[in-house]
Design a protein around this motif. Sequence first.
Motif, PDB file in Angstrom:
ATOM      1  N   LEU A 123       9.937   7.841  14.334  1.00 21.70           N
ATOM      2  CA  LEU A 123       8.676   8.569  14.413  1.00 21.70           C
ATOM      3  C   LEU A 123       7.571   7.603  14.834  1.00 21.70           C
ATOM      4  N   ALA A 124       6.565   8.100  15.515  1.00 17.93           N
ATOM      5  CA  ALA A 124       5.447   7.262  15.932  1.00 17.93           C
ATOM      6  C   ALA A 124       4.136   7.939  15.564  1.00 17.93           C
ATOM      7  N   ASP A 125       3.224   7.152  15.005  1.00 15.91           N
ATOM      8  CA  ASP A 125       1.937   7.711  14.581  1.00 15.91           C
ATOM      9  C   ASP A 125       0.944   6.568  14.393  1.00 15.91           C
ATOM     10  N   GLY A 126      -0.305   6.948  14.286  1.00 21.40           N
ATOM     11  CA  GLY A 126      -1.374   6.002  14.006  1.00 21.40           C
ATOM     12  C   GLY A 126      -2.378   6.645  13.075  1.00 21.40           C
ATOM     13  N   PRO A 127      -3.453   5.929  12.735  1.00 21.44           N
ATOM     14  CA  PRO A 127      -4.433   6.471  11.796  1.00 21.44           C
ATOM     15  C   PRO A 127      -4.907   7.851  12.238  1.00 21.44           C
ATOM     16  N   PRO A 128      -4.990   8.825  11.312  1.00 20.95           N
ATOM     17  CA  PRO A 128      -4.849   8.737   9.846  1.00 20.95           C
ATOM     18  C   PRO A 128      -3.444   9.092   9.331  1.00 20.95           C
ATOM     19  N   LEU A 129      -2.428   8.984  10.175  1.00 24.21           N
ATOM     20  CA  LEU A 129      -1.021   9.212   9.817  1.00 24.21           C
ATOM     21  C   LEU A 129      -0.722  10.658   9.430  1.00 24.21           C
ATOM     22  N   ALA A 130      -1.475  11.586   9.985  1.00 25.70           N
ATOM     23  CA  ALA A 130      -1.257  13.001   9.660  1.00 25.70           C
ATOM     24  C   ALA A 130       0.113  13.477  10.136  1.00 25.70           C
ATOM     25  N   THR A 162       1.238  -2.793   8.403  1.00 21.22           N
ATOM     26  CA  THR A 162      -0.020  -2.390   9.037  1.00 21.22           C
ATOM     27  C   THR A 162      -0.006  -0.913   9.424  1.00 21.22           C
ATOM     28  N   VAL A 163       1.178  -0.373   9.730  1.00 22.89           N
ATOM     29  CA  VAL A 163       1.291   1.069   9.995  1.00 22.89           C
ATOM     30  C   VAL A 163       1.109   1.833   8.692  1.00 22.89           C
ATOM     31  N   TRP A 164       1.754   1.375   7.618  1.00 20.61           N
ATOM     32  CA  TRP A 164       1.588   2.017   6.306  1.00 20.61           C
ATOM     33  C   TRP A 164       0.115   2.105   5.923  1.00 20.61           C
ATOM     34  N   ARG A 165      -0.630   1.050   6.203  1.00 20.12           N
ATOM     35  CA  ARG A 165      -2.048   1.030   5.813  1.00 20.12           C
ATOM     36  C   ARG A 165      -2.940   1.754   6.796  1.00 20.12           C
ATOM     37  N   ARG A 222      -3.585   0.977   9.916  1.00 18.03           N
ATOM     38  CA  ARG A 222      -4.410   0.045  10.671  1.00 18.03           C
ATOM     39  C   ARG A 222      -4.039  -0.030  12.142  1.00 18.03           C
ATOM     40  N   ARG A 223      -2.869   0.465  12.482  1.00 16.68           N
ATOM     41  CA  ARG A 223      -2.482   0.484  13.897  1.00 16.68           C
ATOM     42  C   ARG A 223      -1.450   1.559  14.150  1.00 16.68           C
ATOM     43  N   PHE A 224      -1.302   1.915  15.417  1.00 18.45           N
ATOM     44  CA  PHE A 224      -0.276   2.854  15.861  1.00 18.45           C
ATOM     45  C   PHE A 224       1.058   2.123  15.887  1.00 18.45           C
ATOM     46  N   GLY A 225       2.111   2.795  15.438  1.00 18.84           N
ATOM     47  CA  GLY A 225       3.416   2.148  15.460  1.00 18.84           C
ATOM     48  C   GLY A 225       4.524   3.102  15.071  1.00 18.84           C
ATOM     49  N   ASN A 226       5.719   2.541  14.958  1.00 16.85           N
ATOM     50  CA  ASN A 226       6.916   3.321  14.647  1.00 16.85           C
ATOM     51  C   ASN A 226       7.242   3.276  13.165  1.00 16.85           C
ATOM     52  N   ALA A 227       7.845   4.353  12.688  1.00 15.74           N
ATOM     53  CA  ALA A 227       8.385   4.421  11.333  1.00 15.74           C
ATOM     54  C   ALA A 227       9.746   5.092  11.422  1.00 15.74           C
ATOM     55  N   VAL A 228      10.669   4.637  10.614  1.00 15.25           N
ATOM     56  CA  VAL A 228      12.015   5.211  10.602  1.00 15.25           C
ATOM     57  C   VAL A 228      12.202   6.003   9.315  1.00 15.25           C
ATOM     58  N   LEU A 229      12.435   7.301   9.475  1.00 10.54           N
ATOM     59  CA  LEU A 229      12.667   8.202   8.355  1.00 10.54           C
ATOM     60  C   LEU A 229      14.169   8.395   8.166  1.00 10.54           C
ATOM     61  N   VAL A 230      14.637   8.292   6.928  1.00 10.98           N
ATOM     62  CA  VAL A 230      16.042   8.530   6.582  1.00 10.98           C
ATOM     63  C   VAL A 230      16.095   9.658   5.570  1.00 10.98           C
ATOM     64  N   ALA A 231      16.994  10.616   5.781  1.00 13.69           N
ATOM     65  CA  ALA A 231      17.101  11.763   4.878  1.00 13.69           C
ATOM     66  C   ALA A 231      18.572  12.103   4.654  1.00 13.69           C
ATOM     67  N   SER A 232      18.875  12.566   3.439  1.00 12.42           N
ATOM     68  CA  SER A 232      20.256  12.919   3.099  1.00 12.42           C
ATOM     69  C   SER A 232      20.248  13.854   1.905  1.00 12.42           C
ATOM     70  N   ASP A 233      21.400  14.492   1.659  1.00 11.29           N
ATOM     71  CA  ASP A 233      21.520  15.299   0.445  1.00 11.29           C
ATOM     72  C   ASP A 233      22.122  14.497  -0.704  1.00 11.29           C
ATOM     73  N   LEU A 234      22.486  13.231  -0.428  1.00 10.71           N
ATOM     74  CA  LEU A 234      22.980  12.331  -1.474  1.00 10.71           C
ATOM     75  C   LEU A 234      22.158  11.049  -1.452  1.00 10.71           C
ATOM     76  N   PRO A 235      22.154  10.281  -2.543  1.00 13.45           N
ATOM     77  CA  PRO A 235      21.317   9.078  -2.601  1.00 13.45           C
ATOM     78  C   PRO A 235      21.553   8.123  -1.432  1.00 13.45           C
ATOM     79  N   ILE A 236      20.453   7.546  -0.967  1.00 12.62           N
ATOM     80  CA  ILE A 236      20.448   6.565   0.118  1.00 12.62           C
ATOM     81  C   ILE A 236      20.489   5.166  -0.506  1.00 12.62           C
ATOM     82  N   ALA A 237      21.089   4.220   0.191  1.00  8.82           N
ATOM     83  CA  ALA A 237      21.155   2.835  -0.311  1.00  8.82           C
ATOM     84  C   ALA A 237      19.792   2.166  -0.132  1.00  8.82           C
ATOM     85  N   VAL A 238      18.829   2.629  -0.920  1.00  7.73           N
ATOM     86  CA  VAL A 238      17.440   2.214  -0.724  1.00  7.73           C
ATOM     87  C   VAL A 238      17.244   0.726  -0.993  1.00  7.73           C
TER      88      VAL A 238
END
Length: 295
Positions: free
Chosen positions: A195-202, A225-228, A230-246
Amino acid sequence: MARRGTARGAGGRDRSERRQEALTATVDGGVAELVPDRDRPRAWTLVLDGAPQSHVDLDDPAYLSFEYQRRLGHVIDLAAPPGRPLQAVHLGGGALTLARYVAASRPRSTQQVVEIDAPLVQFVRRELPLDPQARIRVRSVDARAGLGKVPDGWADLVVADVFSGARTPAHLTSAEFLGEVRRVLKPGGQYAANLADGPPLAHLRGQVATAASLFPELALAADPTVWRGRRFGNAVLVASDLPIAVAELTRRVASDPHPGRVEHGRALADFTGGAAVVTDASAKASPAPPPDAFT
């Protein structure tokens, strides 16, 4: 196709010469360019209309250069015990980097790649040939339409990395789309999305909220810096119906050359800030990157 340099085909081009020139082609998505990596003799970066998309090293397909691709590589590594073959669906092909990675790290895997841009697929396969032993099938159709052809419960892993004009198309952001993803996953299978997004991360908040409406287990990896915001960037989302090796995902992401942070559980739920679930009726394409995003 327009190409700078000699007119000889890829098979007849001298390797030292090949390293000195970029290769270009007109594809459905604009102008595609394969730019040689000066540090790795048979490695290339795919650029579409000026935006870097992916990197491939033909000598070492398990090498992942791009930050987001390394994070998707961690998800692939943790999706099953080491070396176990996977049945994987890749929505968005680009230079077929992640399909090559799965084939190299998990021999005998069976993979389907859905990439709508047929001229891009032809360009990449001609200039950066796939291992003929790899079980990779490429379909040149729309990602959601291609996903609809995958049988129920077929996939161990679905990876979404689809961009059109540097934006994820709206119809690949909705709960209805994720319902199709869940349909094709085996019990315990995983969905991973770039996923790609920047402020305000809507957009990012909405995507997490939408995934949470279908999957009980989520994790999100991104640069601090993306979490905060502060800049546009990529984020990787992981989803499952069983626990992920977080815990292991967190360790690997934190030890990358460009360290990232992983959130899950309550902290990730709080991050959404009450964002609404995206539906086909309300879906919008992801935001366009700012002009300086790739400089």
